[in-house]
Scaffold this motif. Sequence first.
Motif, PDB file in Angstrom:
ATOM      1  N   PRO A   7       0.812  -1.227   0.000  1.00 50.87           N
ATOM      2  CA  PRO A   7       0.000   0.000   0.000  1.00 50.87           C
ATOM      3  C   PRO A   7       0.846   1.279   0.000  1.00 50.87           C
ATOM      4  CG  PRO A   7       0.098  -0.906   2.203  1.00 50.87           C
ATOM      5  CD  PRO A   7       0.852  -1.858   1.317  1.00 50.87           C
ATOM      6  N   LEU A   8       1.714   1.398  -0.972  1.00 49.32           N
ATOM      7  CA  LEU A   8       2.589   2.568  -1.113  1.00 49.32           C
ATOM      8  C   LEU A   8       2.618   2.996  -2.573  1.00 49.32           C
ATOM      9  CD1 LEU A   8       5.710   1.282   0.869  1.00 49.32           C
ATOM     10  CD2 LEU A   8       4.044   2.946   1.692  1.00 49.32           C
ATOM     11  N   LEU A   9       2.897   4.261  -2.806  1.00 56.04           N
ATOM     12  CA  LEU A   9       3.116   4.749  -4.158  1.00 56.04           C
ATOM     13  C   LEU A   9       4.620   4.826  -4.394  1.00 56.04           C
ATOM     14  CD1 LEU A   9       1.998   5.892  -6.800  1.00 56.04           C
ATOM     15  CD2 LEU A   9       2.150   8.160  -5.756  1.00 56.04           C
ATOM     16  N   PRO A  10       5.131   4.107  -5.379  1.00 56.20           N
ATOM     17  CA  PRO A  10       6.573   4.187  -5.636  1.00 56.20           C
ATOM     18  C   PRO A  10       6.945   5.565  -6.184  1.00 56.20           C
ATOM     19  CG  PRO A  10       5.490   2.734  -7.220  1.00 56.20           C
ATOM     20  CD  PRO A  10       4.453   3.186  -6.265  1.00 56.20           C
ATOM     21  N   PRO A  11       8.145   6.028  -5.876  1.00 56.42           N
ATOM     22  CA  PRO A  11       8.577   7.299  -6.456  1.00 56.42           C
ATOM     23  C   PRO A  11       8.859   7.129  -7.947  1.00 56.42           C
ATOM     24  CG  PRO A  11      10.355   6.320  -5.199  1.00 56.42           C
ATOM     25  CD  PRO A  11       9.154   5.452  -4.988  1.00 56.42           C
ATOM     26  N   SER A  12       8.616   8.173  -8.693  1.00 52.66           N
ATOM     27  CA  SER A  12       8.941   8.180 -10.112  1.00 52.66           C
ATOM     28  C   SER A  12      10.455   8.128 -10.275  1.00 52.66           C
ATOM     29  CB  SER A  12       8.391   9.462 -10.745  1.00 52.66           C
ATOM     30  OG  SER A  12       8.963   9.685 -11.996  1.00 52.66           O
ATOM     31  N   VAL A  13      10.900   7.594 -11.381  1.00 48.44           N
ATOM     32  CA  VAL A  13      12.339   7.559 -11.658  1.00 48.44           C
ATOM     33  C   VAL A  13      12.908   8.980 -11.665  1.00 48.44           C
ATOM     34  CG1 VAL A  13      12.189   7.592 -14.186  1.00 48.44           C
ATOM     35  CG2 VAL A  13      14.092   6.425 -13.089  1.00 48.44           C
ATOM     36  N   GLY A  64      -5.362   9.314  -7.396  1.00 44.33           N
ATOM     37  CA  GLY A  64      -5.886  10.425  -8.178  1.00 44.33           C
ATOM     38  C   GLY A  64      -5.963  10.116  -9.659  1.00 44.33           C
ATOM     39  N   TYR A  65      -6.184  11.178 -10.423  1.00 44.10           N
ATOM     40  CA  TYR A  65      -6.344  11.053 -11.874  1.00 44.10           C
ATOM     41  C   TYR A  65      -5.253  11.785 -12.657  1.00 44.10           C
ATOM     42  CZ  TYR A  65     -10.919   9.054 -10.993  1.00 44.10           C
ATOM     43  OH  TYR A  65     -11.926   8.240 -10.584  1.00 44.10           O
ATOM     44  N   ARG A  66      -4.217  12.267 -11.961  1.00 44.80           N
ATOM     45  CA  ARG A  66      -3.130  12.957 -12.647  1.00 44.80           C
ATOM     46  C   ARG A  66      -2.445  12.004 -13.628  1.00 44.80           C
ATOM     47  NH1 ARG A  66       1.748  14.368  -9.144  1.00 44.80           N
ATOM     48  NH2 ARG A  66       2.893  12.932 -10.435  1.00 44.80           N
ATOM     49  N   LYS A  67      -2.211  12.450 -14.830  1.00 46.91           N
ATOM     50  CA  LYS A  67      -1.583  11.600 -15.844  1.00 46.91           C
ATOM     51  C   LYS A  67      -0.144  11.311 -15.449  1.00 46.91           C
ATOM     52  CE  LYS A  67      -4.479  13.022 -19.622  1.00 46.91           C
ATOM     53  NZ  LYS A  67      -4.561  13.596 -20.957  1.00 46.91           N
ATOM     54  N   ARG A  68       0.266  10.052 -15.605  1.00 43.37           N
ATOM     55  CA  ARG A  68       1.618   9.625 -15.251  1.00 43.37           C
ATOM     56  C   ARG A  68       2.108   8.604 -16.279  1.00 43.37           C
ATOM     57  NH1 ARG A  68       1.793   9.881  -9.027  1.00 43.37           N
ATOM     58  NH2 ARG A  68      -0.212  10.779  -8.512  1.00 43.37           N
ATOM     59  N   ASP A  69       3.401   8.621 -16.537  1.00 44.88           N
ATOM     60  CA  ASP A  69       4.000   7.633 -17.435  1.00 44.88           C
ATOM     61  C   ASP A  69       4.140   6.312 -16.684  1.00 44.88           C
ATOM     62  OD1 ASP A  69       4.220   9.607 -19.317  1.00 44.88           O
ATOM     63  OD2 ASP A  69       6.378   9.878 -19.089  1.00 44.88           O
ATOM     64  N   LYS A  99      -1.304   0.410 -15.221  1.00 44.25           N
ATOM     65  CA  LYS A  99      -1.682   1.408 -14.221  1.00 44.25           C
ATOM     66  C   LYS A  99      -3.194   1.589 -14.223  1.00 44.25           C
ATOM     67  CE  LYS A  99      -0.986   5.194 -17.479  1.00 44.25           C
ATOM     68  NZ  LYS A  99      -0.268   6.417 -17.798  1.00 44.25           N
ATOM     69  N   THR A 100      -3.712   1.996 -13.078  1.00 42.92           N
ATOM     70  CA  THR A 100      -5.121   2.346 -12.955  1.00 42.92           C
ATOM     71  C   THR A 100      -5.215   3.664 -12.186  1.00 42.92           C
ATOM     72  OG1 THR A 100      -5.466   1.146 -10.877  1.00 42.92           O
ATOM     73  CG2 THR A 100      -5.855  -0.073 -12.929  1.00 42.92           C
ATOM     74  N   TYR A 101      -6.268   4.417 -12.458  1.00 43.82           N
ATOM     75  CA  TYR A 101      -6.505   5.697 -11.798  1.00 43.82           C
ATOM     76  C   TYR A 101      -7.793   5.651 -10.979  1.00 43.82           C
ATOM     77  CZ  TYR A 101      -3.158   7.771 -15.121  1.00 43.82           C
ATOM     78  OH  TYR A 101      -2.035   8.088 -15.854  1.00 43.82           O
ATOM     79  N   GLY A 102      -7.912   6.576 -10.036  1.00 37.15           N
ATOM     80  CA  GLY A 102      -9.154   6.745  -9.287  1.00 37.15           C
ATOM     81  C   GLY A 102      -9.412   5.676  -8.246  1.00 37.15           C
ATOM     82  N   ASN A 103      -8.362   5.118  -7.669  1.00 35.60           N
ATOM     83  CA  ASN A 103      -8.511   4.080  -6.645  1.00 35.60           C
ATOM     84  C   ASN A 103      -8.701   4.719  -5.270  1.00 35.60           C
ATOM     85  OD1 ASN A 103      -7.832   1.484  -8.228  1.00 35.60           O
ATOM     86  ND2 ASN A 103      -6.289   2.952  -8.854  1.00 35.60           N
ATOM     87  N   LYS A 104      -9.117   3.923  -4.298  1.00 32.19           N
ATOM     88  CA  LYS A 104      -9.317   4.423  -2.936  1.00 32.19           C
ATOM     89  C   LYS A 104      -8.003   4.862  -2.298  1.00 32.19           C
ATOM     90  CE  LYS A 104     -13.494   1.843  -1.939  1.00 32.19           C
ATOM     91  NZ  LYS A 104     -14.147   0.849  -1.105  1.00 32.19           N
ATOM     92  N   ALA A 105      -6.912   4.205  -2.677  1.00 31.31           N
ATOM     93  CA  ALA A 105      -5.600   4.524  -2.113  1.00 31.31           C
ATOM     94  C   ALA A 105      -4.522   4.159  -3.130  1.00 31.31           C
ATOM     95  CB  ALA A 105      -5.374   3.758  -0.813  1.00 31.31           C
ATOM     96  N   ASP A 106      -3.351   4.767  -2.984  1.00 26.47           N
ATOM     97  CA  ASP A 106      -2.201   4.393  -3.800  1.00 26.47           C
ATOM     98  C   ASP A 106      -1.694   3.024  -3.356  1.00 26.47           C
ATOM     99  OD1 ASP A 106      -2.029   6.839  -5.249  1.00 26.47           O
ATOM    100  OD2 ASP A 106      -0.957   7.767  -3.576  1.00 26.47           O
ATOM    101  N   SER A 107      -1.301   2.196  -4.314  1.00 28.01           N
ATOM    102  CA  SER A 107      -0.717   0.890  -3.995  1.00 28.01           C
ATOM    103  C   SER A 107      -0.108   0.313  -5.264  1.00 28.01           C
ATOM    104  CB  SER A 107      -1.777  -0.066  -3.441  1.00 28.01           C
ATOM    105  OG  SER A 107      -2.721  -0.403  -4.442  1.00 28.01           O
TER     106      SER A 107
END
Length: 115
Positions: A7-13, A64-69, A99-107
């Motif tokens: 349940p974590l969001l990895p940092p972008s490169v 969220g819904y922010r666009k990401r590579d 990838k998926t957007y709009g989830n309850k939490a980052d994971s």
Amino acid sequence: MREIIIPLLPPSVNTYWRRGQNTTYLSKKGREFKANVRTYLLKEKIDKKLEGKLKVDILINFKGYRKRDVDNYNKAILDSFNDMVWLDDEQIFELTTKKTYGNKADSFRVVIIEY
């Protein structure tokens, strides 16, 4: 097959590495992520590191819904599993990332299949 959900969001490169005068090093954000993943993996009580060729499927869930590579997150995830789940990420012969957007939490979810 192993499935690990963290349940974590990895940092972008783009924020994982930093450049010094004549060196490249892991950023503070990168070190914190790696430590948090390792703490989580220790709780999973993985008994044996995988040693053979691997197929890895990664699913990154963004709150969220922010666009990401999609390809900007693999390095942080794969490096954090080194010497915990597998010996080294050079063992990976096949890699898929979604990838998926709009989830309850980052994971993120990692499914590992040993050939």
